[in-house]
Motif scaffolding. Structure first.
Motif, PDB file in Angstrom:
ATOM      1  N   ARG A   1       0.903  -1.039   0.067  1.00  0.00           N
ATOM      2  CA  ARG A   1       0.043  -0.063   0.026  1.00  0.00           C
ATOM      3  C   ARG A   1       0.906   1.262   0.117  1.00  0.00           C
ATOM      4  O   ARG A   1       1.670   1.484   0.935  1.00  0.00           O
ATOM      5  CB  ARG A   1      -0.872  -0.072   1.171  1.00  0.00           C
ATOM      6  CG  ARG A   1      -2.099   0.804   0.986  1.00  0.00           C
ATOM      7  CD  ARG A   1      -3.353   0.235   2.094  1.00  0.00           C
ATOM      8  NE  ARG A   1      -3.887   1.441   2.239  1.00  0.00           N
ATOM      9  CZ  ARG A   1      -4.510   2.118   3.363  1.00  0.00           C
ATOM     10  NH1 ARG A   1      -4.029   1.778   4.604  1.00  0.00           N
ATOM     11  NH2 ARG A   1      -5.096   3.215   3.421  1.00  0.00           N
ATOM     12  N   ARG A   2       0.680   2.063  -1.088  1.00  0.00           N
ATOM     13  CA  ARG A   2       1.449   3.208  -1.197  1.00  0.00           C
ATOM     14  C   ARG A   2       1.696   4.247  -0.287  1.00  0.00           C
ATOM     15  O   ARG A   2       0.393   4.654  -0.004  1.00  0.00           O
ATOM     16  CB  ARG A   2       1.502   3.720  -2.435  1.00  0.00           C
ATOM     17  CG  ARG A   2       1.859   2.780  -3.874  1.00  0.00           C
ATOM     18  CD  ARG A   2       1.453   3.499  -4.989  1.00  0.00           C
ATOM     19  NE  ARG A   2       1.855   4.744  -5.321  1.00  0.00           N
ATOM     20  CZ  ARG A   2       3.145   4.938  -5.887  1.00  0.00           C
ATOM     21  NH1 ARG A   2       4.027   3.935  -6.186  1.00  0.00           N
ATOM     22  NH2 ARG A   2       3.835   6.221  -6.161  1.00  0.00           N
ATOM     23  N   ASN A   3       2.527   4.546   0.360  1.00  0.00           N
ATOM     24  CA  ASN A   3       2.683   5.693   1.540  1.00  0.00           C
ATOM     25  C   ASN A   3       3.501   7.125   0.464  1.00  0.00           C
ATOM     26  O   ASN A   3       3.708   8.049   1.342  1.00  0.00           O
ATOM     27  CB  ASN A   3       3.756   5.453   2.422  1.00  0.00           C
ATOM     28  CG  ASN A   3       3.732   6.106   3.543  1.00  0.00           C
ATOM     29  OD1 ASN A   3       2.573   6.659   3.993  1.00  0.00           O
ATOM     30  ND2 ASN A   3       4.739   6.570   4.369  1.00  0.00           N
ATOM     31  N   ILE A   4       3.290   7.112  -0.566  1.00  0.00           N
ATOM     32  CA  ILE A   4       3.902   8.197  -1.496  1.00  0.00           C
ATOM     33  C   ILE A   4       2.844   8.434  -2.714  1.00  0.00           C
ATOM     34  O   ILE A   4       2.099   7.760  -3.189  1.00  0.00           O
ATOM     35  CB  ILE A   4       5.142   8.137  -2.026  1.00  0.00           C
ATOM     36  CG1 ILE A   4       5.204   6.591  -2.909  1.00  0.00           C
ATOM     37  CG2 ILE A   4       6.364   8.294  -1.078  1.00  0.00           C
ATOM     38  CD1 ILE A   4       6.492   6.231  -3.618  1.00  0.00           C
ATOM     39  N   GLU A   5       2.761   9.768  -3.186  1.00  0.00           N
ATOM     40  CA  GLU A   5       2.141   9.994  -4.371  1.00  0.00           C
ATOM     41  C   GLU A   5       2.840   9.829  -5.589  1.00  0.00           C
ATOM     42  O   GLU A   5       4.080   9.480  -5.454  1.00  0.00           O
ATOM     43  CB  GLU A   5       1.974  11.738  -4.399  1.00  0.00           C
ATOM     44  CG  GLU A   5       0.913  12.134  -3.345  1.00  0.00           C
ATOM     45  CD  GLU A   5      -0.516  11.514  -3.173  1.00  0.00           C
ATOM     46  OE1 GLU A   5      -0.849  11.124  -4.392  1.00  0.00           O
ATOM     47  OE2 GLU A   5      -1.328  11.803  -2.393  1.00  0.00           O
TER      48      GLU A   5
ATOM     49  N   ARG B   1      -1.224   8.250  -6.257  1.00  0.00           N
ATOM     50  CA  ARG B   1      -1.900   7.090  -5.534  1.00  0.00           C
ATOM     51  C   ARG B   1      -1.513   6.699  -4.342  1.00  0.00           C
ATOM     52  O   ARG B   1      -1.615   5.209  -4.010  1.00  0.00           O
ATOM     53  CB  ARG B   1      -1.771   6.052  -6.872  1.00  0.00           C
ATOM     54  CG  ARG B   1      -1.988   6.356  -8.194  1.00  0.00           C
ATOM     55  CD  ARG B   1      -3.467   6.570  -8.391  1.00  0.00           C
ATOM     56  NE  ARG B   1      -4.275   5.454  -8.730  1.00  0.00           N
ATOM     57  CZ  ARG B   1      -5.558   5.324  -8.601  1.00  0.00           C
ATOM     58  NH1 ARG B   1      -6.215   6.656  -8.214  1.00  0.00           N
ATOM     59  NH2 ARG B   1      -6.467   4.397  -8.939  1.00  0.00           N
ATOM     60  N   HIS B   2      -1.457   7.623  -3.469  1.00  0.00           N
ATOM     61  CA  HIS B   2      -1.193   7.426  -2.142  1.00  0.00           C
ATOM     62  C   HIS B   2      -2.387   6.476  -1.561  1.00  0.00           C
ATOM     63  O   HIS B   2      -3.331   6.738  -1.734  1.00  0.00           O
ATOM     64  CB  HIS B   2      -0.872   8.746  -1.415  1.00  0.00           C
ATOM     65  CG  HIS B   2      -0.822   8.584   0.065  1.00  0.00           C
ATOM     66  ND1 HIS B   2      -1.834   8.454   1.180  1.00  0.00           N
ATOM     67  CD2 HIS B   2       0.678   8.487   0.759  1.00  0.00           C
ATOM     68  CE1 HIS B   2      -1.057   8.149   2.323  1.00  0.00           C
ATOM     69  NE2 HIS B   2       0.072   8.379   2.259  1.00  0.00           N
ATOM     70  N   GLY B   3      -2.038   5.457  -0.880  1.00  0.00           N
ATOM     71  CA  GLY B   3      -2.979   4.693  -0.091  1.00  0.00           C
ATOM     72  C   GLY B   3      -3.477   3.661  -1.025  1.00  0.00           C
ATOM     73  O   GLY B   3      -4.216   2.656  -0.407  1.00  0.00           O
TER      74      GLY B   3
ATOM     75  N   GLU C   1       8.310   4.117   1.854  1.00  0.00           N
ATOM     76  CA  GLU C   1       7.306   4.307   0.601  1.00  0.00           C
ATOM     77  C   GLU C   1       6.084   3.373   0.885  1.00  0.00           C
ATOM     78  O   GLU C   1       5.096   3.410  -0.005  1.00  0.00           O
ATOM     79  CB  GLU C   1       8.099   3.985  -0.566  1.00  0.00           C
ATOM     80  CG  GLU C   1       9.295   4.987  -1.015  1.00  0.00           C
ATOM     81  CD  GLU C   1       9.944   4.651  -2.133  1.00  0.00           C
ATOM     82  OE1 GLU C   1       9.094   3.996  -3.080  1.00  0.00           O
ATOM     83  OE2 GLU C   1      10.984   5.351  -2.383  1.00  0.00           O
ATOM     84  N   THR C   2       5.975   2.497   1.574  1.00  0.00           N
ATOM     85  CA  THR C   2       5.064   1.607   1.706  1.00  0.00           C
ATOM     86  C   THR C   2       4.223   1.666   3.326  1.00  0.00           C
ATOM     87  O   THR C   2       4.831   1.570   4.396  1.00  0.00           O
ATOM     88  CB  THR C   2       5.551   0.187   1.681  1.00  0.00           C
ATOM     89  OG1 THR C   2       6.138   0.061   0.540  1.00  0.00           O
ATOM     90  CG2 THR C   2       4.261  -0.880   1.784  1.00  0.00           C
ATOM     91  N   ILE C   3       2.860   1.852   3.176  1.00  0.00           N
ATOM     92  CA  ILE C   3       2.123   2.013   4.335  1.00  0.00           C
ATOM     93  C   ILE C   3       2.052   0.465   5.289  1.00  0.00           C
ATOM     94  O   ILE C   3       2.497   0.375   6.361  1.00  0.00           O
ATOM     95  CB  ILE C   3       0.536   2.426   4.227  1.00  0.00           C
ATOM     96  CG1 ILE C   3       0.821   3.830   3.572  1.00  0.00           C
ATOM     97  CG2 ILE C   3      -0.103   2.403   5.577  1.00  0.00           C
ATOM     98  CD1 ILE C   3      -0.583   4.481   3.025  1.00  0.00           C
TER      99      ILE C   3
END
Ligand code: ZN
Length: 181
Positions: free
Chosen positions: A61-65, A67-69, A135-137
């Protein structure tokens, strides 16, 4: 196709560039108005993996733009000095901290609109140990029925996952090439 006119200053001398077609060329380039250096802009390679443990696929799950989240397969821009396979391994380590073994190229997808080519390798996870980077949630294993299809970050991720499950059902993995439009 001219994607953008993004280079405004010369990389060598810092003076302003102008977009024009250089002699013996056939498309506009950023040409330095001072030293004449021609700046070529070419597609970028994105490299990643489809990490698999038993019947599950690893998503991050992306922690960056951008497409964050949203969920993605581990992937990122290839660096100078590495091969596509080395880049795919590095990105998987950086984003998920997963211990994997590559099993061969799986998809090669042109994303002409943004000037990118995405390469995904199939990969076998050697353990379920994960250590996601900044970079990852979260990084998580998903069964096919649990894949968050409506929350995937990119079309190339969707296409690659669809190919993966289709091939798994048919019992034969092939290399898939295509264009994302
Ligand atoms: Zn210059």
């Amino acid at each position: 196709m001219q994607l953008s006119r993004s280079i405004q200053h010369c990389r060598a001398c810092g003076q302003a560039t102008v977009y024009r077609v250089p002699a013996d060329d056939n498309r506009p380039r950023a040409v330095c108005s001072g030293c004449g250096l021609v700046h070529y802009e070419n597609p970028l390679n994105v490299v990643g993996t489809v990490p698999v443990w038993e019947d599950k696929v690893l998503l991050c799950r992306r922690n960056i733009e951008p497409r964050h989240g949203y969920w993605t397969l581990p992937a990122g821009f290839m660096e100078l000095g590495e091969s596509t396979a080395e880049g795919a391994l590095r990105e998987t380590d950086e984003e998920a901290g997963a211990d994997i073994e590559l099993q061969g190229l799986f998809t090669m997808l042109n994303v002409v609109r943004v000037g990118q080519v995405h390469f995904y390798y199939r990969a076998r996870m050697l353990s379920t140990r994960l250590n996601p980077g900044p970079e990852t949630i979260e990084a998580r294993l998903f069964s096919e029925q649990d894949i968050p299809w409506d929350e995937l970050a990119f079309k190339t991720v969707r296409e690659t996952l669809q190919c993966y499950f289709a091939d798994r059902h048919s019992g034969r993995f092939e290399v898939h090439c295509g264009d994302i439009t």
